[in-house]
Design a protein around this motif. Structure first.
Motif, PDB file in Angstrom:
ATOM      1  N   SER A 365       0.615  -1.077   0.023  1.00 33.92           N
ATOM      2  CA  SER A 365      -0.089  -0.093  -0.426  1.00 33.92           C
ATOM      3  C   SER A 365       0.790   1.142   0.736  1.00 33.92           C
ATOM      4  CB  SER A 365      -0.641  -0.325   0.877  1.00 33.92           C
ATOM      5  OG  SER A 365      -2.153  -1.527   1.530  1.00 33.92           O
ATOM      6  N   LEU A 366       0.407   2.623  -0.511  1.00 33.52           N
ATOM      7  CA  LEU A 366       0.843   3.463  -1.104  1.00 33.52           C
ATOM      8  C   LEU A 366      -0.067   4.786  -0.661  1.00 33.52           C
ATOM      9  CD1 LEU A 366       3.930   4.919  -1.024  1.00 33.52           C
ATOM     10  CD2 LEU A 366       2.707   5.306  -4.376  1.00 33.52           C
ATOM     11  N   ALA A 367       0.356   5.640  -0.129  1.00 33.85           N
ATOM     12  CA  ALA A 367      -0.057   6.875   0.560  1.00 33.85           C
ATOM     13  C   ALA A 367       0.593   8.370   0.593  1.00 33.85           C
ATOM     14  CB  ALA A 367      -1.084   7.198   1.783  1.00 33.85           C
ATOM     15  N   LEU A 368       0.042  10.024  -0.173  1.00 35.07           N
ATOM     16  CA  LEU A 368       0.741  10.781  -0.118  1.00 35.07           C
ATOM     17  C   LEU A 368      -0.177  11.184   0.510  1.00 35.07           C
ATOM     18  CD1 LEU A 368       2.351  10.759  -3.493  1.00 35.07           C
ATOM     19  CD2 LEU A 368       3.506   9.721  -1.628  1.00 35.07           C
ATOM     20  N   VAL A 369       0.212  12.431   1.659  1.00 32.84           N
ATOM     21  CA  VAL A 369      -0.580  13.504   2.019  1.00 32.84           C
ATOM     22  C   VAL A 369       0.455  14.939   1.994  1.00 32.84           C
ATOM     23  CG1 VAL A 369      -1.179  14.257   4.645  1.00 32.84           C
ATOM     24  CG2 VAL A 369      -0.424  11.137   3.926  1.00 32.84           C
ATOM     25  N   PHE A 370      -0.391  16.373   1.802  1.00 41.28           N
ATOM     26  CA  PHE A 370       0.117  17.196   2.173  1.00 41.28           C
ATOM     27  C   PHE A 370      -0.729  17.563   2.269  1.00 41.28           C
ATOM     28  CE2 PHE A 370      -0.084  21.779   0.619  1.00 41.28           C
ATOM     29  CZ  PHE A 370       1.495  21.879   1.005  1.00 41.28           C
ATOM     30  N   GLU A 371      -0.145  18.357   3.514  1.00 42.80           N
ATOM     31  CA  GLU A 371      -1.526  19.674   4.202  1.00 42.80           C
ATOM     32  C   GLU A 371      -0.630  21.238   4.469  1.00 42.80           C
ATOM     33  OE1 GLU A 371      -3.042  18.043   8.451  1.00 42.80           O
ATOM     34  OE2 GLU A 371      -2.057  19.992   9.064  1.00 42.80           O
ATOM     35  N   ALA A 372      -1.263  22.258   4.524  1.00 50.47           N
ATOM     36  CA  ALA A 372      -0.847  23.356   4.445  1.00 50.47           C
ATOM     37  C   ALA A 372      -2.080  24.445   5.149  1.00 50.47           C
ATOM     38  CB  ALA A 372      -0.668  23.857   3.219  1.00 50.47           C
ATOM     39  N   GLU A 388      -5.419  14.241  -0.247  1.00 52.18           N
ATOM     40  CA  GLU A 388      -4.826  12.824   0.519  1.00 52.18           C
ATOM     41  C   GLU A 388      -4.584  11.791  -1.003  1.00 52.18           C
ATOM     42  OE1 GLU A 388      -5.035  10.318   4.380  1.00 52.18           O
ATOM     43  OE2 GLU A 388      -6.487  12.434   4.760  1.00 52.18           O
ATOM     44  N   TRP A 389      -3.807  10.886  -1.763  1.00 50.04           N
ATOM     45  CA  TRP A 389      -3.938   9.994  -2.388  1.00 50.04           C
ATOM     46  C   TRP A 389      -3.417   9.029  -2.168  1.00 50.04           C
ATOM     47  CZ3 TRP A 389       0.014   6.742  -4.920  1.00 50.04           C
ATOM     48  CH2 TRP A 389      -1.203   5.865  -5.226  1.00 50.04           C
ATOM     49  N   ILE A 390      -4.067   8.141  -1.424  1.00 51.32           N
ATOM     50  CA  ILE A 390      -4.146   7.094  -1.109  1.00 51.32           C
ATOM     51  C   ILE A 390      -4.931   5.037  -2.159  1.00 51.32           C
ATOM     52  CG2 ILE A 390      -4.964   5.732   1.240  1.00 51.32           C
ATOM     53  CD1 ILE A 390      -6.095   7.348   2.352  1.00 51.32           C
ATOM     54  N   ASP A 391      -3.608   4.340  -2.052  1.00 48.84           N
ATOM     55  CA  ASP A 391      -3.767   3.089  -3.178  1.00 48.84           C
ATOM     56  C   ASP A 391      -3.745   2.111  -1.942  1.00 48.84           C
ATOM     57  OD1 ASP A 391      -3.616   0.866  -4.396  1.00 48.84           O
ATOM     58  OD2 ASP A 391      -2.829   1.960  -6.167  1.00 48.84           O
ATOM     59  N   PRO A 392      -4.810   1.224  -1.347  1.00 50.51           N
ATOM     60  CA  PRO A 392      -4.566   0.330  -0.287  1.00 50.51           C
ATOM     61  C   PRO A 392      -4.006  -1.107  -0.977  1.00 50.51           C
ATOM     62  CG  PRO A 392      -7.004   1.274  -0.396  1.00 50.51           C
ATOM     63  CD  PRO A 392      -5.690   1.928  -1.130  1.00 50.51           C
ATOM     64  N   ASN A 393      -3.368  -1.108  -2.678  1.00 49.78           N
ATOM     65  CA  ASN A 393      -3.257  -2.384  -2.540  1.00 49.78           C
ATOM     66  C   ASN A 393      -2.665  -2.175  -4.471  1.00 49.78           C
ATOM     67  OD1 ASN A 393      -2.922  -4.684  -4.136  1.00 49.78           O
ATOM     68  ND2 ASN A 393      -4.426  -5.927  -2.963  1.00 49.78           N
ATOM     69  N   LEU A 394      -1.431  -2.041  -4.634  1.00 49.66           N
ATOM     70  CA  LEU A 394      -0.711  -0.880  -5.494  1.00 49.66           C
ATOM     71  C   LEU A 394      -1.245  -2.042  -6.813  1.00 49.66           C
ATOM     72  CD1 LEU A 394       2.317  -0.135  -4.254  1.00 49.66           C
ATOM     73  CD2 LEU A 394       0.786   1.144  -5.353  1.00 49.66           C
ATOM     74  N   LEU A 403      -9.371  10.036  -3.644  1.00 45.98           N
ATOM     75  CA  LEU A 403      -8.688  11.056  -3.479  1.00 45.98           C
ATOM     76  C   LEU A 403      -9.294  12.066  -2.264  1.00 45.98           C
ATOM     77  CD1 LEU A 403      -6.604  13.059  -4.191  1.00 45.98           C
ATOM     78  CD2 LEU A 403      -8.451  14.062  -5.870  1.00 45.98           C
ATOM     79  N   VAL A 404      -8.422  12.345  -0.974  1.00 44.55           N
ATOM     80  CA  VAL A 404      -9.401  12.603   0.011  1.00 44.55           C
ATOM     81  C   VAL A 404      -8.654  14.249  -0.603  1.00 44.55           C
ATOM     82  CG1 VAL A 404     -10.029  12.757   2.578  1.00 44.55           C
ATOM     83  CG2 VAL A 404      -9.614  10.471   0.810  1.00 44.55           C
ATOM     84  N   LEU A 405     -10.425  15.094  -0.258  1.00 41.66           N
ATOM     85  CA  LEU A 405      -9.972  16.882   0.367  1.00 41.66           C
ATOM     86  C   LEU A 405     -10.673  17.322   1.689  1.00 41.66           C
ATOM     87  CD1 LEU A 405     -10.746  17.183  -3.431  1.00 41.66           C
ATOM     88  CD2 LEU A 405      -8.320  16.972  -2.366  1.00 41.66           C
ATOM     89  N   THR A 406      -9.333  17.398   2.776  1.00 38.62           N
ATOM     90  CA  THR A 406     -10.415  18.546   4.055  1.00 38.62           C
ATOM     91  C   THR A 406      -9.475  19.390   3.890  1.00 38.62           C
ATOM     92  OG1 THR A 406      -9.805  16.103   4.849  1.00 38.62           O
ATOM     93  CG2 THR A 406     -10.237  17.872   6.719  1.00 38.62           C
ATOM     94  N   GLY A 407     -10.529  20.429   4.370  1.00 41.35           N
ATOM     95  CA  GLY A 407      -9.784  21.518   4.505  1.00 41.35           C
ATOM     96  C   GLY A 407     -11.140  22.064   6.048  1.00 41.35           C
ATOM     97  N   GLU A 429     -13.519   8.181  -5.298  1.00 42.93           N
ATOM     98  CA  GLU A 429     -13.070   6.992  -4.937  1.00 42.93           C
ATOM     99  C   GLU A 429     -13.062   7.627  -6.782  1.00 42.93           C
ATOM    100  OE1 GLU A 429     -15.084   7.308  -1.916  1.00 42.93           O
ATOM    101  OE2 GLU A 429     -16.028   7.332  -3.805  1.00 42.93           O
ATOM    102  N   LEU A 430     -11.251   6.713  -6.723  1.00 51.39           N
ATOM    103  CA  LEU A 430     -10.553   7.067  -8.140  1.00 51.39           C
ATOM    104  C   LEU A 430     -11.371   5.297  -9.112  1.00 51.39           C
ATOM    105  CD1 LEU A 430      -6.953   8.152  -7.095  1.00 51.39           C
ATOM    106  CD2 LEU A 430      -9.527   9.007  -7.782  1.00 51.39           C
ATOM    107  N   GLY A 431     -10.855   4.443  -8.316  1.00 50.35           N
ATOM    108  CA  GLY A 431     -11.426   3.065  -9.265  1.00 50.35           C
ATOM    109  C   GLY A 431     -13.353   2.845  -8.516  1.00 50.35           C
TER     110      GLY A 431
END
Length: 448
Positions: A365-372, A388-394, A403-407, A429-431
């Protein structure tokens, strides 16, 4: 005649002492100011002169001359320290910045302080497809006691630290469980050995206190991957004011659910290491321009600060072998905070698992997080956003890829003793199927 002479002499001295100083030349700006004789001093001199016998004119003249001589200037009293930014004076000082460090009770060499965290969430809007097992903050509109923690932390003569706290809102039944229970002994000047239930050194967001985030919830990716609290022994060291920090620990092996977003279990081993093996974890980090502080936000609008860290774990469990790694960067600058994290984890099922599991093949699994975010008003009002970009199973593309957007916005009072946070989360959901699982959340928090 002799009596009249004495009176005339005294009157002359009195007249000389009372003559305005403006008749004398002003001293240079760099010279000490001349002392001015008070009327009381002049009267005393006149009385002394009148009491002298005939030949007292010379001592009287010397006394008058001494009154005109400059005297050494006294050193000015030290100025009172200016109140720190955010201090309000009188009763407001009790809750001025840093008051948590002052909320301590000393009992000889022992110092103790309270631990308290109360978070009430209200969800005015929740999508129809929201599901707690999938990591959503709420499943239906309404209220939720997200966290209720209480305990004590302490220090014994600067040699032993400890903390014990319970989580009273651990599940739907509201049953209490241990949140943390550990004690640490100073083994060297900057190294401490800690035993008990404590947060595993993995992921900056996971290691940041639950009440110290810019948004109400930690990143979904971190909740799904990080092992959080586990029982074991770890050592940590902080050198040169955190210019370099390191952590290393040995724990009971980690457990996790078959559902990726449900995350690992926080096992406190009530039956010991009954079904599992051993796990190890380590982290190195640097804050070269000084400590960043406990909060992710730059609440005080500080000068530029930088934190960089990397960590990993390996867990040889009875049902799965788990392994993971993460790296992070956090920047504080004049009210701005920016956080970037990358998290990777893998899970391989055992041939003969000690507990039933549905997993039959290895998964990465791979995930990227950016917050500002930015503090619009120091220690008061801030806004933040996160992607956040999250892929539980590559190996598979499905609705689990998110793709999770929080504000949101946060209002702080009394140095974060009280905090109100409003946030909205959109999951795309990307797929596979697109689900209706967006959440609007308001959280009221007390943290001590």
């Amino acid at each position: 005649m002799r009596h009249l002479a004495r009176v005339a002499g005294g009157a002359a001295v009195l007249l000389a002492a009372a003559t305005p100083r403006a008749q004398e030349p002003e001293p240079a700006a760099e010279e000490p100011a001349a002392a001015v004789a008070s009327p009381g001093d002049a009267q005393a001199e006149a009385v002394e002169a009148a009491a002298e016998p005939e030949g007292a004119a010379a001592p009287a003249a010397r006394a008058s001359a001494q009154a005109r001589e400059p005297r050494p200037r006294e050193a000015p009293a030290p100025a009172s320290p200016a109140p720190a930014s955010g201090d309000r004076g009188d009763r407001g000082d009790l809750l001025s910045p840093g008051f948590r460090e002052r909320v301590r009770v000393a009992l000889g060499p022992l110092e103790i302080a309270p631990i308290a965290l109360l978070a009430l969430q209200a969800a005015p809007y929740v999508g129809d497809d929201a599901l707690g097992q999938a990591g959503d903050s709420a499943e239906r509109p309404g209220f939720r006691l997200r966290r209720v923690r209480a305990g004590l932390r302490g220090d014994v003569a600067g040699l032993v630290r400890f903390a014990i706290s319970t989580e009273l809102a651990g599940d739907d039944e509201g049953t209490a469980r241990i949140h943390e229970a550990w004690a640490g002994v100073t083994a060297a000047r900057a190294i401490e050995v800690i035993a008990g239930a404590r947060t595993v050194p993995f992921s900056r967001s996971a290691m940041t206190g639950a009440g110290d985030g810019a948004l109400a919830e930690r990143p979904l990716a971190v909740r799904a991957i990080a092992p959080f609290t586990q029982v074991g022994i770890q050592a940590e060291g902080h050198f040169q004011d955190r210019a370099f920090s390191c952590h290393a620990g040995v724990y009971n092996a980690f457990q996790r659910s078959d559902q990726f977003y449900a995350g690992p279990s926080e096992s406190l081993a009530p039956f010991g290491n009954r079904f599992e093996g051993i796990a190890v974890a380590g982290r190195v980090a640097t804050e070269p321009r000084g400590p960043l502080g406990r909060a992710l936000q730059d609440v005080a609008r500080s000068p530029f600060r930088l934190g960089v860290g990397a960590d990993g774990f390996f867990s040889d469990g009875g049902a799965r072998t788990l392994y993971g790694a993460s790296a992070d960067v956090l920047v504080h600058a004049a009210g701005l905070h920016a956080l970037g994290e990358v998290l990777w984890t893998g899970a391989s099922p055992k041939a003969v698992p000690t507990q039933p599991i549905a997993q039959i093949t290895s998964i990465s699994s791979l995930a990227l997080v950016f917050e500002a975010g930015y503090m619009l008003i120091a220690r008061k009002l801030g806004v933040s956003g996160r992607v956040e970009w999250i892929d539980p199973n590559l190996d598979i593309d499905d609705e689990g890829d998110n793709l999770v957007l929080t504000g949101g916005a946060s209002y702080h009072a009394y140095d974060d003793l009280v905090k109100a946070q409003l946030e909205v989360t959109h999951r795309e959901e990307l797929g596979g199927l697109s689900l209706s699982n967006d959440v609007l959340l308001l959280q009221l928090q007390l943290s001590l």
